[in-house]
Design a protein around this motif. Sequence first.
Motif, PDB file in Angstrom:
ATOM      1  N   VAL A   1      41.098   4.963 -14.270  1.00  0.00           N
ATOM      2  CA  VAL A   1      40.149   3.860 -14.109  1.00  0.00           C
ATOM      3  C   VAL A   1      38.816   4.295 -14.700  1.00  0.00           C
ATOM      4  O   VAL A   1      38.282   5.341 -14.334  1.00  0.00           O
ATOM      5  CB  VAL A   1      39.959   3.520 -12.602  1.00  0.00           C
ATOM      6  CG1 VAL A   1      38.950   2.392 -12.434  1.00  0.00           C
ATOM      7  CG2 VAL A   1      41.293   3.149 -11.991  1.00  0.00           C
ATOM      8  N   PRO A   2      38.280   3.518 -15.669  1.00  0.00           N
ATOM      9  CA  PRO A   2      37.000   3.931 -16.263  1.00  0.00           C
ATOM     10  C   PRO A   2      35.870   3.851 -15.241  1.00  0.00           C
ATOM     11  O   PRO A   2      35.874   2.954 -14.404  1.00  0.00           O
ATOM     12  CB  PRO A   2      36.780   2.926 -17.393  1.00  0.00           C
ATOM     13  CG  PRO A   2      37.643   1.757 -17.053  1.00  0.00           C
ATOM     14  CD  PRO A   2      38.788   2.263 -16.232  1.00  0.00           C
ATOM     15  N   PRO A   3      34.908   4.784 -15.322  1.00  0.00           N
ATOM     16  CA  PRO A   3      33.764   4.726 -14.406  1.00  0.00           C
ATOM     17  C   PRO A   3      32.958   3.459 -14.659  1.00  0.00           C
ATOM     18  O   PRO A   3      33.003   2.909 -15.776  1.00  0.00           O
ATOM     19  CB  PRO A   3      32.952   5.967 -14.771  1.00  0.00           C
ATOM     20  CG  PRO A   3      33.741   6.730 -15.774  1.00  0.00           C
ATOM     21  CD  PRO A   3      34.824   5.855 -16.288  1.00  0.00           C
ATOM     22  N   PRO A   4      32.237   2.962 -13.661  1.00  0.00           N
ATOM     23  CA  PRO A   4      31.469   1.717 -13.850  1.00  0.00           C
ATOM     24  C   PRO A   4      30.356   1.903 -14.892  1.00  0.00           C
ATOM     25  O   PRO A   4      29.804   2.985 -15.043  1.00  0.00           O
ATOM     26  CB  PRO A   4      30.870   1.445 -12.462  1.00  0.00           C
ATOM     27  CG  PRO A   4      30.894   2.762 -11.755  1.00  0.00           C
ATOM     28  CD  PRO A   4      32.044   3.538 -12.318  1.00  0.00           C
ATOM     29  N   LEU A   5      30.062   0.838 -15.610  1.00  0.00           N
ATOM     30  CA  LEU A   5      28.958   0.873 -16.580  1.00  0.00           C
ATOM     31  C   LEU A   5      27.635   0.804 -15.836  1.00  0.00           C
ATOM     32  O   LEU A   5      27.529   0.120 -14.826  1.00  0.00           O
ATOM     33  CB  LEU A   5      29.069  -0.325 -17.530  1.00  0.00           C
ATOM     34  CG  LEU A   5      30.228  -0.305 -18.504  1.00  0.00           C
ATOM     35  CD1 LEU A   5      30.370  -1.661 -19.178  1.00  0.00           C
ATOM     36  CD2 LEU A   5      30.014   0.776 -19.548  1.00  0.00           C
ATOM     37  N   PRO A   6      26.614   1.502 -16.349  1.00  0.00           N
ATOM     38  CA  PRO A   6      25.299   1.389 -15.699  1.00  0.00           C
ATOM     39  C   PRO A   6      24.750  -0.030 -15.857  1.00  0.00           C
ATOM     40  O   PRO A   6      25.118  -0.742 -16.788  1.00  0.00           O
ATOM     41  CB  PRO A   6      24.443   2.402 -16.459  1.00  0.00           C
ATOM     42  CG  PRO A   6      25.201   2.773 -17.674  1.00  0.00           C
ATOM     43  CD  PRO A   6      26.623   2.361 -17.514  1.00  0.00           C
ATOM     44  N   THR A   7      23.892  -0.420 -14.946  1.00  0.00           N
ATOM     45  CA  THR A   7      23.419  -1.807 -14.957  1.00  0.00           C
ATOM     46  C   THR A   7      22.396  -2.085 -16.060  1.00  0.00           C
ATOM     47  O   THR A   7      22.357  -3.176 -16.599  1.00  0.00           O
ATOM     48  CB  THR A   7      22.814  -2.196 -13.589  1.00  0.00           C
ATOM     49  OG1 THR A   7      21.996  -1.129 -13.165  1.00  0.00           O
ATOM     50  CG2 THR A   7      23.898  -2.488 -12.578  1.00  0.00           C
ATOM     51  N   ALA A   8      21.532  -1.096 -16.380  1.00  0.00           N
ATOM     52  CA  ALA A   8      20.552  -1.304 -17.456  1.00  0.00           C
ATOM     53  C   ALA A   8      21.316  -1.420 -18.766  1.00  0.00           C
ATOM     54  O   ALA A   8      21.781  -0.429 -19.296  1.00  0.00           O
ATOM     55  CB  ALA A   8      19.572  -0.144 -17.505  1.00  0.00           C
ATOM     56  N   GLY A   9      21.468  -2.650 -19.257  1.00  0.00           N
ATOM     57  CA  GLY A   9      22.396  -2.910 -20.353  1.00  0.00           C
ATOM     58  C   GLY A   9      22.047  -2.225 -21.657  1.00  0.00           C
ATOM     59  O   GLY A   9      20.941  -2.368 -22.169  1.00  0.00           O
ATOM     60  N   PRO A  10      22.993  -1.498 -22.241  1.00  0.00           N
ATOM     61  CA  PRO A  10      22.773  -0.879 -23.543  1.00  0.00           C
ATOM     62  C   PRO A  10      22.405  -1.907 -24.608  1.00  0.00           C
ATOM     63  O   PRO A  10      21.578  -1.659 -25.474  1.00  0.00           O
ATOM     64  CB  PRO A  10      24.130  -0.228 -23.871  1.00  0.00           C
ATOM     65  CG  PRO A  10      24.798  -0.028 -22.556  1.00  0.00           C
ATOM     66  CD  PRO A  10      24.319  -1.146 -21.679  1.00  0.00           C
ATOM     67  N   GLN A  11      23.012  -3.087 -24.526  1.00  0.00           N
ATOM     68  CA  GLN A  11      22.763  -4.112 -25.538  1.00  0.00           C
ATOM     69  C   GLN A  11      21.300  -4.555 -25.526  1.00  0.00           C
ATOM     70  O   GLN A  11      20.668  -4.685 -26.576  1.00  0.00           O
ATOM     71  CB  GLN A  11      23.674  -5.308 -25.289  1.00  0.00           C
ATOM     72  CG  GLN A  11      23.665  -6.274 -26.444  1.00  0.00           C
ATOM     73  CD  GLN A  11      24.759  -7.331 -26.336  1.00  0.00           C
ATOM     74  OE1 GLN A  11      25.540  -7.361 -25.373  1.00  0.00           O
ATOM     75  NE2 GLN A  11      24.828  -8.198 -27.320  1.00  0.00           N
ATOM     76  N   ALA A  12      20.772  -4.742 -24.310  1.00  0.00           N
ATOM     77  CA  ALA A  12      19.366  -5.172 -24.194  1.00  0.00           C
ATOM     78  C   ALA A  12      18.433  -4.073 -24.689  1.00  0.00           C
ATOM     79  O   ALA A  12      17.417  -4.350 -25.346  1.00  0.00           O
ATOM     80  CB  ALA A  12      19.046  -5.524 -22.739  1.00  0.00           C
ATOM     81  N   ARG A  13      18.792  -2.823 -24.402  1.00  0.00           N
ATOM     82  CA  ARG A  13      17.929  -1.710 -24.845  1.00  0.00           C
ATOM     83  C   ARG A  13      17.937  -1.597 -26.368  1.00  0.00           C
ATOM     84  O   ARG A  13      16.891  -1.414 -26.996  1.00  0.00           O
ATOM     85  CB  ARG A  13      18.403  -0.406 -24.224  1.00  0.00           C
ATOM     86  CG  ARG A  13      17.475   0.005 -23.114  1.00  0.00           C
ATOM     87  CD  ARG A  13      18.184   0.755 -22.026  1.00  0.00           C
ATOM     88  NE  ARG A  13      18.730   2.011 -22.490  1.00  0.00           N
ATOM     89  CZ  ARG A  13      19.801   2.585 -21.942  1.00  0.00           C
ATOM     90  NH1 ARG A  13      20.435   1.990 -20.953  1.00  0.00           N
ATOM     91  NH2 ARG A  13      20.222   3.741 -22.380  1.00  0.00           N
ATOM     92  N   ALA A  14      19.117  -1.699 -26.944  1.00  0.00           N
ATOM     93  CA  ALA A  14      19.202  -1.617 -28.410  1.00  0.00           C
ATOM     94  C   ALA A  14      18.438  -2.784 -29.042  1.00  0.00           C
ATOM     95  O   ALA A  14      17.708  -2.606 -30.020  1.00  0.00           O
ATOM     96  CB  ALA A  14      20.659  -1.627 -28.847  1.00  0.00           C
ATOM     97  N   ALA A  15      18.585  -3.965 -28.450  1.00  0.00           N
ATOM     98  CA  ALA A  15      17.896  -5.147 -28.997  1.00  0.00           C
ATOM     99  C   ALA A  15      16.382  -4.976 -28.930  1.00  0.00           C
ATOM    100  O   ALA A  15      15.663  -5.339 -29.870  1.00  0.00           O
ATOM    101  CB  ALA A  15      18.340  -6.395 -28.240  1.00  0.00           C
ATOM    102  N   ALA A  16      15.898  -4.410 -27.829  1.00  0.00           N
ATOM    103  CA  ALA A  16      14.447  -4.206 -27.689  1.00  0.00           C
ATOM    104  C   ALA A  16      13.948  -3.213 -28.740  1.00  0.00           C
ATOM    105  O   ALA A  16      12.885  -3.411 -29.346  1.00  0.00           O
ATOM    106  CB  ALA A  16      14.123  -3.713 -26.279  1.00  0.00           C
ATOM    107  N   LEU A  17      14.717  -2.163 -28.978  1.00  0.00           N
ATOM    108  CA  LEU A  17      14.308  -1.176 -29.982  1.00  0.00           C
ATOM    109  C   LEU A  17      14.332  -1.788 -31.381  1.00  0.00           C
ATOM    110  O   LEU A  17      13.435  -1.540 -32.190  1.00  0.00           O
ATOM    111  CB  LEU A  17      15.229   0.053 -29.923  1.00  0.00           C
ATOM    112  CG  LEU A  17      14.958   1.002 -28.747  1.00  0.00           C
ATOM    113  CD1 LEU A  17      16.155   1.932 -28.494  1.00  0.00           C
ATOM    114  CD2 LEU A  17      13.696   1.832 -29.008  1.00  0.00           C
ATOM    115  N   ASP A  18      15.354  -2.609 -31.659  1.00  0.00           N
ATOM    116  CA  ASP A  18      15.399  -3.268 -32.971  1.00  0.00           C
ATOM    117  C   ASP A  18      14.218  -4.220 -33.151  1.00  0.00           C
ATOM    118  O   ASP A  18      13.617  -4.287 -34.225  1.00  0.00           O
ATOM    119  CB  ASP A  18      16.723  -4.028 -33.152  1.00  0.00           C
ATOM    120  CG  ASP A  18      17.851  -3.102 -33.623  1.00  0.00           C
ATOM    121  OD1 ASP A  18      17.574  -2.197 -34.430  1.00  0.00           O
ATOM    122  OD2 ASP A  18      19.002  -3.288 -33.168  1.00  0.00           O
TER     123      ASP A  18
END
Length: 417
Positions: A3-20
Amino acid sequence: MTVPPPLPTAGPQARAAALDAADPLAAYRERFVASDDVVAYLDGNSLGRPTRAAAERLARFATDEWGARLIRGWDESWYELPLTLGDRIGDVVLGAAPGQTFVGESTTVVLYKLVRAALDLPEVAGRDEIVVDAGNFPTDRYLLEGIAAERGKRLVWLDPAPHAGVAPADVAAVLGDDTALVLLSHVAYRSGYLTDAAEVTRLAHEAGALVLWDLCHSAGAVPVALDDWGVDLAAGCTYKYLNGGPGSPAFGYVRAGLVDRLRQPIQGWMGAEAPFEMGPRYTPHAGIRRFVSGTPTITSMLAMQDMLDLVDEAGIGAIRAKSVLLTGLTLDLCDELLAPLGVEVTSPRDADRRGSHVTIDHPAFQEVVAELWQQGIVPDFRRPHGIRLGLSPLSTSFDEVRLGVEAVRAALVRLAA
Ligand SMILES: *Cc1c(COP(=O)(O)O)cnc(C)c1O
C-alpha cells in the motif's frame, strides 16, 4: 500488495505552479522546439533541446550558406569559426578573455590534446603523477590510462563517496612534488557534486602542478570564471547545456600565458602558422589556432550559437538561480514522494555544492525508466540503478519536475503491486 504511503497535503502541483508563475525565465521555454509526445524532458544535461532559432539556422545554412556561398564560405567565415565561436563561448559561459578558447573535436579528443601538451611543459615534464577522480566520466579516466602508459606517468586516484565529489582537502592530501597535472570534473556527471574549482586550482598551483577542468556539466548551467580562478586548461561539451545538438564539438581553453608554450600532439594543417601555404614542415600557429587540427566540423557548430545567444540574454546568474530552485524542488519532491518507497537521493543537499542535476537510486529504476520513456517522461538511466534528473534552466519548467517525480512514484507503485 504494497500500500503506497499517503501523499502529503501541501500539493506538489500547486507548489510547482507557484514557482512557474514566479519564474523570471519562464518565457524562454517558448524559444525551444516543442514536441507533442514529450511530457517532461529531464535529460537536458545529456542532450539539450534545440532552440527554434537553431532549427531555422540549420535549414537556412543548407540553402543560403553552404548552397549559395559554396567554397567561398571558408574565406567568409567558416575558417575562423573555431576561434570566433571559441571566443563567444569564453565570453558567455567560461569567464575567458578572447584568444584562449577554441572549438575542436569531441571532448575526448580535446582532452587528449590538452593533457598531452601539458605534460610536455618544462615546469612539469619531470613530474610523474596525474591526479584523477575514480568517479569521473569514463572517457576522462580511460584516456588518462592511455596517456599514462604512453608517457610513463602514474595515475593517483581520488575516490570520493558516491553521493559527494572531490573536495579541496581530498586534492591537497595527494598533491606533492611529483604532481604534474590535476584533471577533475567541475560538476560530477553522476552525483552532480560541484567542486570548488578556484580553491583546487590554487592548491594545485601551490604544489607546482597544472590544472585541467572538465566543464561538460558546468558550461551553460553554473557560473565559471576561468581567468579569475587562474585555471590553466579546460574542456567541455557543447551538446549538454549549450544545446549544440548530437555530436556538436567540444571547446578547449588554454590560459593566455600558456598558449604559445604548448605543443599539441595532433599537428594538422589547420593549426599551422600558414595553412594555405602548404609548406614542407609544420610550424604551429602562434595563437590559439595551434590547437585546431583538421577541417572544423562547421555544420555541427551551428546550433550552439543560438543557445549561446539565449544564455547571454538571460544571464548565467539568473540561470544558476533558477537551477538551484529546480534542483531544490526536485529534492523536496523526492523526499516527500519517493523516499517512502525506498528511493535514495545520491546528490549533494547543499545548494552551493550542487550542479544542475539530481540523481536518485532504486533497484527497480531500469524498469521504471523504460516505462517513463514510453509515457514521454524522459530522464536518463545510469547503471546500476540511478535516475538522473537533468534540469536545463531555460527549457525546463517546475511542473516538468513535478510530473517527472510523480511519474516515478506511480511506476514504482505499479511495479510493487
Ligand atoms: C559528457 C561527458 C563527456 C563526453 O565526452 P565526448 O568525447 O564528447 O563523448 C566527457 N566528460 C564528461 C565529464 C562528460 O560529462
